[in-house]
Design an enzyme around this catalytic site. Sequence first.
Site, PDB file in Angstrom:
ATOM      1  N   CYS A   1       0.822  -1.214   0.000  1.00  0.00           N
ATOM      2  CA  CYS A   1       0.000   0.000   0.000  1.00  0.00           C
ATOM      3  C   CYS A   1       0.853   1.259   0.000  1.00  0.00           C
ATOM      4  O   CYS A   1       0.509   2.251  -0.643  1.00  0.00           O
ATOM      5  CB  CYS A   1      -0.926  -0.016   1.217  1.00  0.00           C
ATOM      6  SG  CYS A   1      -1.863   1.507   1.478  1.00  0.00           S
ATOM      7  N   PHE A   2       1.974   1.224   0.727  1.00  0.00           N
ATOM      8  CA  PHE A   2       2.799   2.419   0.836  1.00  0.00           C
ATOM      9  C   PHE A   2       3.825   2.534  -0.290  1.00  0.00           C
ATOM     10  O   PHE A   2       4.673   3.419  -0.278  1.00  0.00           O
ATOM     11  CB  PHE A   2       3.485   2.463   2.207  1.00  0.00           C
ATOM     12  CG  PHE A   2       2.563   2.957   3.289  1.00  0.00           C
ATOM     13  CD1 PHE A   2       2.539   4.290   3.647  1.00  0.00           C
ATOM     14  CD2 PHE A   2       1.687   2.089   3.921  1.00  0.00           C
ATOM     15  CE1 PHE A   2       1.672   4.762   4.630  1.00  0.00           C
ATOM     16  CE2 PHE A   2       0.814   2.538   4.904  1.00  0.00           C
ATOM     17  CZ  PHE A   2       0.809   3.873   5.247  1.00  0.00           C
TER      18      PHE A   2
END
Length: 257
Positions: free
Chosen positions: A153-154
Amino acid sequence: MSHEAFTKPAPTTPDSRIWRLIPHLEAPGTVQMAIDRYLVEQHQLGLMPATLRFYTWSPPAISLGYHQHQYPDRWQNLIWNGRALDLVRRPTGGRAVLHQGDLTYAVVMSGLSGSCTQAYQQICEFLIQGWRSLGIQLHYGTAGRGYIHNPNCFGTATGADLVLEDGTKLIGSAQLRRGGVILQHGSMRLEPDEDLFAQVFGTEAFAAIKLPLRRGEDLIQLVINALVASAKNCFHVDFAVQPLSEQEWEKVYLDCD
């Protein structure tokens, strides 16, 4: 796992001007996700007001987006500081998030109109204002071409995410919608362990956030206090502090089984 006694009964006819604030809670990821699902269900039934809460994950965990079915097999056997990492599925979408050295927020509310992007921006405003009060400027991200194929996600930042001035992603958020009810929760990276992050995703973690702390001041509580104050301003509400009751814990644990 410890939890506080329920100090006030949740209102049976929620006042939209009074939100529930659940105190910071540290618990396993399966429990945290069960709580978020419970809050959505109760708000949808009209039995609970809009709610804001903050929590941390113990043991550390990797949360998978609801529709994320491809991830490395090694994630099921990761060890950090002698403890196995949990692998937990969120009720929301998005990519995998490592929950270690982070703080998660969750907002359950209704009454927002417009597109998903507009709802994200209405809710994220309290994050932007709260972090600004701490001297950190945040902006919305722009997804890169590889977002769909990136399990981290990051690793990318969409228009639902908040990034620092240099483009580094600080907050990744995801939503669940049921009728007119929205659950939005997200991870704020405060003090990630660089070695663990590299072990999970094969890339470096950004440096820890530097905030001016007074002697004895807790970083997590400092962030929570700032965000609660900004939420009051952004949503034009007051908060009633209400830990989960024994009856609510029973329902949450049933959902974990």
